[in-house]
Design an enzyme around this catalytic site. Structure first.
Site, PDB file in Angstrom:
ATOM      1  CG  HIS A 190      13.427 -78.229 -51.686  1.00 49.99           C
ATOM      2  ND1 HIS A 190      13.468 -77.445 -52.805  1.00 49.99           N
ATOM      3  CD2 HIS A 190      13.150 -77.392 -50.657  1.00 49.99           C
ATOM      4  CE1 HIS A 190      13.232 -76.189 -52.472  1.00 49.99           C
ATOM      5  NE2 HIS A 190      13.035 -76.133 -51.180  1.00 49.99           N
ATOM      6  CG  ASP A 220      13.278 -78.201 -56.038  1.00 49.91           C
ATOM      7  OD1 ASP A 220      12.760 -79.059 -55.309  1.00 49.91           O
ATOM      8  OD2 ASP A 220      13.669 -77.096 -55.618  1.00 49.91           O
ATOM      9  CB  SER A 296      10.597 -73.886 -50.714  1.00 50.07           C
ATOM     10  OG  SER A 296      11.974 -73.706 -50.642  1.00 50.07           O
TER      11      SER A 296
END
Length: 354
Positions: A190, A220, A296
């Site tokens: 992402h 992911d 992230s």
């Protein structure tokens, strides 16, 4: 103006003499007096400042919504951790917002994009591709040595990089972990979703263009490649050896590059935590180490200084505070996905899928 004149005007009903609805009052001591100390006496203020936490008056039609709001107060959401476009912010003309994931029990935060939104963005990713070359990811068994937090940071921080993802809305900022000395980097899918160009920013300030090796929306995960030799690579540990209560450290770029290289600590609070993410599910490591948008793709590290997870989301709610519920993709899953991505550019192996 003396007191007699003020009272005279007030008796006449003069607008100038009317008391305001409220006015500022002296603030109280922040946490009460210190032990052994007596606070000075204060006169009670005549008027009080409205509490800034006070909610606005409800309209007549809002009563029916009260029960729904009360029930929704318990709803949760998984929030991607990106900064700039997860653990991600997208920045456009100075505006910053967060990308939300669906809550585990099926509800959504108001006006929040669902998990499939960014997976659809992956299909519009136009970052130039790197040549495919199979790379193995070795997972070491944690040793008996326990490093100090300072030793862990000194060992891992040079292998943690910032990821700039140039998307149509602006620049998304996430984190990545260097997996090899010749420039392979692991991050979240992402983080790079919808990007046209990528850059990796290293701890020494170097900024290098990154090519896309491959990505997988279901897990992911994404692998990038920079043309550079002699990089400091992280050591990866076997997440299957983790136990609840083990020390955990998160290193990444919360809120973007301004706070790059931030380390937070906590423990492993759950293992094999199954979470629903739209149509798919993920099995993640749960940790109390603080994670924020921008983390992230960052590193979750054990006490031996080994990366045991790639941080990617946290639990959040709009109507009640939720703390210390962060999640990371375990290296036991990262290993096969990365090895397939570097070989085929996608996961799983297309030949196995047939």
């Amino acid at each position: 103006m003396d007191r007699e004149e003020l009272e005279a005007r007030a008796w006449d009903g003069s607008a100038q003499a009317r008391r305001p609805d409220w006015q500022l009052s002296p603030p109280p001591a922040p946490y009460g007096p210190l032990p052994g100390e007596t606070p000075p006496a204060q006169d009670a203020p005549a008027f009080h400042t409205p509490d800034f936490r006070r909610r606005p008056l409800r309209s007549k039609g809002s009563k029916a919504k009260k029960g729904a709001l009360r029930g929704f107060a318990l709803s949760l959401a998984l929030i991607l951790l990106l900064s700039g476009a997860g653990v991600c912010y997208r920045v456009s003309q100075g505006d910053v917002w967060e990308d939300f994931l669906p809550q585990p029990w099926g509800g959504l935060l108001p006006e929040a994009p669902v998990w499939s939104d960014w997976t659809q963005e992956l299909e519009r990713t136009t970052v130039p591709r790197a040549p495919l070359e199979r790379r193995s990811l070795t997972l070491a068994v944690p040793g008996q040595d326990v490093l100090t937090p300072q030793e862990i940071y000194h060992r891992i921080s040079p292998a943690v990089v910032g990821i700039r993802s140039f998307v149509s809305e602006g620049i998304a900022q996430g984190t990545g972990v260097v997996m090899s000395e010749d420039g392979y980097i692991i991050t979240n899918a992402h983080v790079i979703a919808g990007a046209a160009r990528l850059e990796a920013v290293f701890s020494d300030g170097r900024q290098l263009e990154a090519l896309l090796v491959g990505y997988d929306g279901g897990t992911d995960l994404a692998v990038l490649k920079v043309e550079q030799e002699g990089l400091t690579a992280a050591q990866f540990g076997d997440s299957s050896q983790l136990r609840v209560g083990d020390s955990a450290y998160a290193i990444g770029n919360p809120l973007g590059e301004a706070l790059r290289g931030t380390m937070t600590d906590g423990i492993i609070s759950a293992i094999d935590r199954s979470l629903s993410t739209g149509q798919d599910g993920m099995t993640l490591i749960q940790t109390t180490a603080a994670l924020n948008p921008g983390n992230s793709g960052g590193a979750l590290v054990n006490a031996a200084g080994q990366v045991v997870g790639i941080t990617n989301m946290k639990m959040a709610s709009t109507l009640q505070p939720i703390e210390a519920l962060g999640f990371a993709i375990p290296t036991a899953l990262v290993k096969p996905v990365v090895e397939q991505l570097t070989t085929y550019g996608e996961y799983p192996d297309p030949q196995e899928a047939e």
